[in-house]
Design a protein around this motif. Structure first.
Motif, short mmCIF file in Angstrom:
data_model
loop_
_atom_site.label_atom_id
_atom_site.label_comp_id
_atom_site.label_asym_id
_atom_site.label_seq_id
_atom_site.Cartn_x
_atom_site.Cartn_y
_atom_site.Cartn_z
N GLU A 156 45.52 71.37 34.04
CA GLU A 156 46.07 70.06 34.36
C GLU A 156 47.50 70.18 34.86
O GLU A 156 48.27 71.05 34.40
CB GLU A 156 46.03 69.13 33.14
CG GLU A 156 44.62 68.82 32.67
CD GLU A 156 44.57 68.01 31.39
OE1 GLU A 156 43.50 67.45 31.09
OE2 GLU A 156 45.61 67.93 30.68
N HIS A 157 47.86 69.29 35.79
CA HIS A 157 49.23 69.12 36.25
C HIS A 157 49.67 67.71 35.88
O HIS A 157 48.95 66.75 36.18
CB HIS A 157 49.34 69.31 37.77
CG HIS A 157 48.88 70.65 38.25
ND1 HIS A 157 49.75 71.65 38.62
CD2 HIS A 157 47.63 71.16 38.45
CE1 HIS A 157 49.08 72.71 39.01
NE2 HIS A 157 47.78 72.43 38.92
N GLU B 168 48.13 62.55 36.41
CA GLU B 168 47.51 63.80 35.96
C GLU B 168 46.51 64.27 37.02
O GLU B 168 45.65 63.49 37.46
CB GLU B 168 46.78 63.59 34.63
CG GLU B 168 46.02 64.81 34.14
CD GLU B 168 45.26 64.53 32.85
OE1 GLU B 168 45.84 64.71 31.77
OE2 GLU B 168 44.09 64.10 32.95
N VAL B 169 46.63 65.52 37.43
CA VAL B 169 45.68 66.13 38.35
C VAL B 169 44.93 67.21 37.58
O VAL B 169 45.53 68.19 37.11
CB VAL B 169 46.36 66.73 39.59
CG1 VAL B 169 45.33 67.36 40.51
CG2 VAL B 169 47.15 65.66 40.33
N GLN B 170 43.63 67.03 37.44
CA GLN B 170 42.79 68.01 36.76
C GLN B 170 42.08 68.87 37.80
O GLN B 170 41.65 68.37 38.84
CB GLN B 170 41.73 67.31 35.90
CG GLN B 170 42.29 66.36 34.85
CD GLN B 170 41.17 65.60 34.14
OE1 GLN B 170 40.00 65.66 34.53
NE2 GLN B 170 41.54 64.89 33.08
N SER B 171 41.94 70.16 37.50
CA SER B 171 41.17 71.05 38.37
C SER B 171 40.38 72.01 37.50
O SER B 171 40.89 72.55 36.51
CB SER B 171 42.10 71.82 39.31
OG SER B 171 43.03 72.60 38.58
N ASP C 264 41.12 59.05 41.82
CA ASP C 264 40.46 59.84 42.87
C ASP C 264 39.72 60.98 42.20
O ASP C 264 40.09 61.43 41.11
CB ASP C 264 41.49 60.38 43.87
CG ASP C 264 40.85 60.83 45.18
OD1 ASP C 264 39.63 60.63 45.34
OD2 ASP C 264 41.56 61.38 46.03
N PHE D 85 37.97 68.52 41.14
CA PHE D 85 39.29 67.94 40.87
C PHE D 85 39.15 66.46 40.52
O PHE D 85 38.16 65.81 40.88
CB PHE D 85 40.24 68.09 42.06
CG PHE D 85 40.09 67.01 43.11
CD1 PHE D 85 40.86 65.85 43.06
CD2 PHE D 85 39.17 67.16 44.14
CE1 PHE D 85 40.71 64.86 44.02
CE2 PHE D 85 39.03 66.17 45.10
CZ PHE D 85 39.80 65.00 45.04
N GLN D 86 40.14 65.95 39.80
CA GLN D 86 40.17 64.55 39.41
C GLN D 86 41.62 64.13 39.20
O GLN D 86 42.42 64.90 38.66
CB GLN D 86 39.38 64.34 38.11
CG GLN D 86 39.28 62.90 37.65
CD GLN D 86 38.24 62.72 36.55
OE1 GLN D 86 37.16 62.18 36.76
NE2 GLN D 86 38.56 63.19 35.37
N VAL D 87 41.95 62.91 39.64
CA VAL D 87 43.31 62.39 39.51
C VAL D 87 43.29 61.15 38.62
O VAL D 87 42.47 60.25 38.83
CB VAL D 87 43.90 62.02 40.89
CG1 VAL D 87 45.34 61.52 40.74
CG2 VAL D 87 43.86 63.22 41.83
#
Length: 465
Positions: free
Chosen positions: A395-396, A443-446, A367, A372-374
């Motif tokens: 990143e999370h 990984e969730v990037q913001s 997504d 943001f990017q997953v």
């Protein structure tokens, strides 16, 4: 018998087989026919002859290493810092082999070919060996089964050894009418496989292009070797891009050809795959989740959604999870032009699959939106992401399975399933998998920029820039 070193060429992009073949996983490493890739089948075909030398693009080294490991076959890898076509790739390989044994036989093998009868090919190699020993540049010509316009041709001349003829000339890919004439006159398909002594090829290449041999020699001298991989020096980029046919074979008076019938096919287009595959009563070749109704002579393949066709004739339909191609089968060679257009229009699908392979495993973007990017990330056992930081994103990480060892600045800790870590913007971090099972994480990037080039590598076991 003199040592034979298989020299396997696998640095191409294979854009005519888009969308299955892309830069991140080109056709020679994809399982387009059966469970193994054509690269693996090529290595297996000659595995008993000698230790293979693989020449590939630097970005694809890990693919070759992983697929060799799957076969439990050891080999050496020569990594090109830039693509310069088959001529420099073959010459560099011969120079590397000649450092150990100038008289070694070099068996040049494109990694994207198929041979239904590998024993017949091995017999052709044995037939060509005496001529190669006498200083000939031996190529292997396939006895045509039909008038093919997609292949080059070779006109054989007088016999120079049992089962070996001199080469009168090479002919380019012909029109349909010319192809009929070639087949009637006894010309052979040019398979692009060769056998010669390393010293012979170097001598002839130097005769026609001494500057390229000089820079290739420099690139080998200045190259770096680690764990069986030699990355050629930057001088390689000064080599003149050229195919081996144009660089040497069409100019030399030492060319010879061994006619062979081994069920050979150059898998260079979707039309070629249709010609190779098993057909139903309507002449259709299908692969994956496919349904065909009232259609004939079509190639239909899906590695993504269920793909159904109705009332089609002589078409190729290829579906993946992020791209679909529909083309007249006979025009599938034009797909390369389409890929050029996709690049021009900024389509990431031109070069990257949704699943992007890396030396440590793979990731898929699931997504994305504004800032943001997953990603779904899988790290293989023993895999280690580079020690890195980012300028524009935080990143999370949420571990789904396996146990990850995570470094964030000076803190190192184990992260298990259902546990979460936060990597602030600018933090030095790494993920490692010391376990026996893959580590899977989300990984969730913001941040303000999420491109793959926002990686500052501090340490990397895979020697990436």
């Amino acid at each position: 018998m003199t040592t034979i070193r298989p020299l396997v060429l696998c640095g191409g992009a294979g854009s005519r087989l888009w969308p299955a073949s892309r830069n991140t996983l080109p056709k020679q490493f994809a399982a387009l026919i059966g469970e193994r890739s054509t690269f693996q089948e090529t290595v297996l075909r000659v595995s008993k002859l000698g230790r293979p030398l693989i020449v590939t693009n630097q970005a694809q080294c890990f693919l070759a290493q992983q697929q060799l490991a799957t076969l439990s076959i050891e080999g050496d890898i020569l990594a090109e810092p830039a693509r310069r076509d088959s001529g420099p790739a073959i010459a560099a390989g011969c120079l590397a082999i000649a450092r150990e044994d100038p008289e070694a036989f070099v068996l040049v093998l494109p990694s994207d070919h198929v041979m239904r009868d590998p024993d017949a090919f091995l017999r052709a190699i044995a037939a060509g060996a005496p001529a190669a020993k006498d200083g000939r540049l031996v190529t292997f010509g396939v006895t045509p089964t039909h008038a093919e316009t997609g292949y080059g041709y070779i006109e054989p001349g007088e016999s120079v050894a049992p089962g070996v003829a001199s080469v009168v000339c090479f002919a380019e890919k012909p029109s349909a009418a010319k192809a009929e004439q070639y087949v009637a006159a006894g010309l052979l398909w040019n398979s692009g496989n060769f056998l010669f002594k390393a010293s012979t090829l170097i001598e002839e290449y130097r005769r026609f292009d001494p500057a390229t041999i000089a820079v290739l020699s420099e690139s080998i001298e200045t190259g770096t070797t680690c764990s069986g991989v030699t990355v050629l020096g930057d001088a390689y980029e000064r080599a003149t891009p050229n195919s081996i046919d144009y660089a040497v074979m069409e100019k030399t008076d030492r060319a010879a050809v061994v006619p062979m019938s081994c069920g050979w096919s150059d898998i260079g287009s979707w039309d070629a795959l249709w010609g190779f595959g098993p057909r139903d009563d309507g002449g259709n070749v299908t692969s994956g989740a496919v349904e065909v109704l009232d259609s004939s002579n079509c190639y239909v393949s899906s590695t993504g959604p269920l793909t159904s066709v109705v009332g089609l004739k002589d078409m190729a339909v290829i579906a993946t999870d992020d791209a679909v191609l529909v083309t007249e089968r006979k025009r599938s060679g034009d797909v390369k032009r389409l890929v050029d257009q996709l690049r021009k229009n900024g389509r990431s699908q031109a070069d990257s699959h949704s699943r992007v392979y890396r030396p440590w495993g793979w990731y898929r973007v699931t997504d994305a939106g504004s800032q943001f990017q997953v990603k779904r990330i899988v790290v293989n056992p023993g895999g280690r992401l580079s020690l890195q930081k980012h300028k524009y994103r935080a990143e999370h990480w949420v571990v789904v399975s396996g146990e990850a060892t995570v470094t964030i600045d000076r803190c190192v800790k184990a992260v298990r399933p259902n546990e979460h870590v936060y990597i602030p913007l600018g933090a030095v971090h790494r993920l490692e998998n010391f376990g026996r099972d893959p580590v899977e994480l989300i990984e969730v990037q913001s941040g303000t920029y999420l491109g793959e080039d926002d990686i500052v590598r501090i340490e990397d076991i895979y020697n990436r820039a």
